[in-house]
Design a protein around this motif. Structure first.
Motif, PDB file in Angstrom:
ATOM      1  N   GLU A   1       0.828  -1.208   0.000  1.00  0.00           N
ATOM      2  CA  GLU A   1       0.000   0.000   0.000  1.00  0.00           C
ATOM      3  C   GLU A   1       0.862   1.256   0.000  1.00  0.00           C
ATOM      4  O   GLU A   1       0.572   2.221  -0.696  1.00  0.00           O
ATOM      5  CB  GLU A   1      -0.917   0.010   1.230  1.00  0.00           C
ATOM      6  N   ASN A   2       1.898   1.203   0.802  1.00  0.00           N
ATOM      7  CA  ASN A   2       2.805   2.343   0.887  1.00  0.00           C
ATOM      8  C   ASN A   2       3.502   2.592  -0.450  1.00  0.00           C
ATOM      9  O   ASN A   2       3.656   3.723  -0.892  1.00  0.00           O
ATOM     10  CB  ASN A   2       3.840   2.072   1.987  1.00  0.00           C
TER      11      ASN A   2
ATOM     12  N   LYS B   1       1.055   4.153  -2.773  1.00  0.00           N
ATOM     13  CA  LYS B   1       0.817   5.537  -2.377  1.00  0.00           C
ATOM     14  C   LYS B   1       1.931   6.430  -2.912  1.00  0.00           C
ATOM     15  O   LYS B   1       1.679   7.486  -3.467  1.00  0.00           O
ATOM     16  CB  LYS B   1       0.752   5.626  -0.849  1.00  0.00           C
TER      17      LYS B   1
ATOM     18  N   ASN C   1       1.566   6.783  -6.668  1.00  0.00           N
ATOM     19  CA  ASN C   1       0.512   7.736  -7.003  1.00  0.00           C
ATOM     20  C   ASN C   1       0.962   9.161  -6.751  1.00  0.00           C
ATOM     21  O   ASN C   1       0.681  10.054  -7.539  1.00  0.00           O
ATOM     22  CB  ASN C   1      -0.749   7.447  -6.180  1.00  0.00           C
ATOM     23  N   PHE C   2       1.646   9.328  -5.631  1.00  0.00           N
ATOM     24  CA  PHE C   2       2.120  10.665  -5.288  1.00  0.00           C
ATOM     25  C   PHE C   2       3.072  11.167  -6.363  1.00  0.00           C
ATOM     26  O   PHE C   2       2.947  12.282  -6.835  1.00  0.00           O
ATOM     27  CB  PHE C   2       2.828  10.623  -3.924  1.00  0.00           C
TER      28      PHE C   2
END
Ligand SMILES: [Zn+2]
Length: 78
Positions: free
Chosen positions: A51-52, A55, A58-59
């Motif tokens: 998940e990290n 993230k 995406n960032f």
């Protein structure tokens, strides 16, 4: 403050969890969490690592697509 990891002396990052009063401190190198008293809580799970990773991905893509014609499009809306 458990800012530095006892095992690798690396920097820990506070991670807030919904429903938890205090943030847990993550060492990305040792892949574990400590609490505010610097006590080992648990491992960083594969799911959370994934998940990290997403993230961050995406960032990064948000940053690179910042120059999309979003603002130009808005001028056409009345
Ligand atoms: Zn560590």
């Amino acid at each position: 403050m458990p800012l530095l990891c006892k095992e690798c002396n690396g920097r820990r990052f506070p991670i807030a969890f919904p429903g938890e009063r205090d943030a847990l401190w993550l060492c990305e190198k040792c892949k574990n969490f400590a609490n505010i008293k610097d006590e080992f809580i648990r491992e960083w799970t594969e799911k959370e690592i994934e998940e990290n990773r997403l993230k961050l991905k995406n960032f990064n893509s948000d940053v690179t697509t910042e120059k999309t014609p979003e603002i130009k499009r808005r001028s056409g809306v009345n």
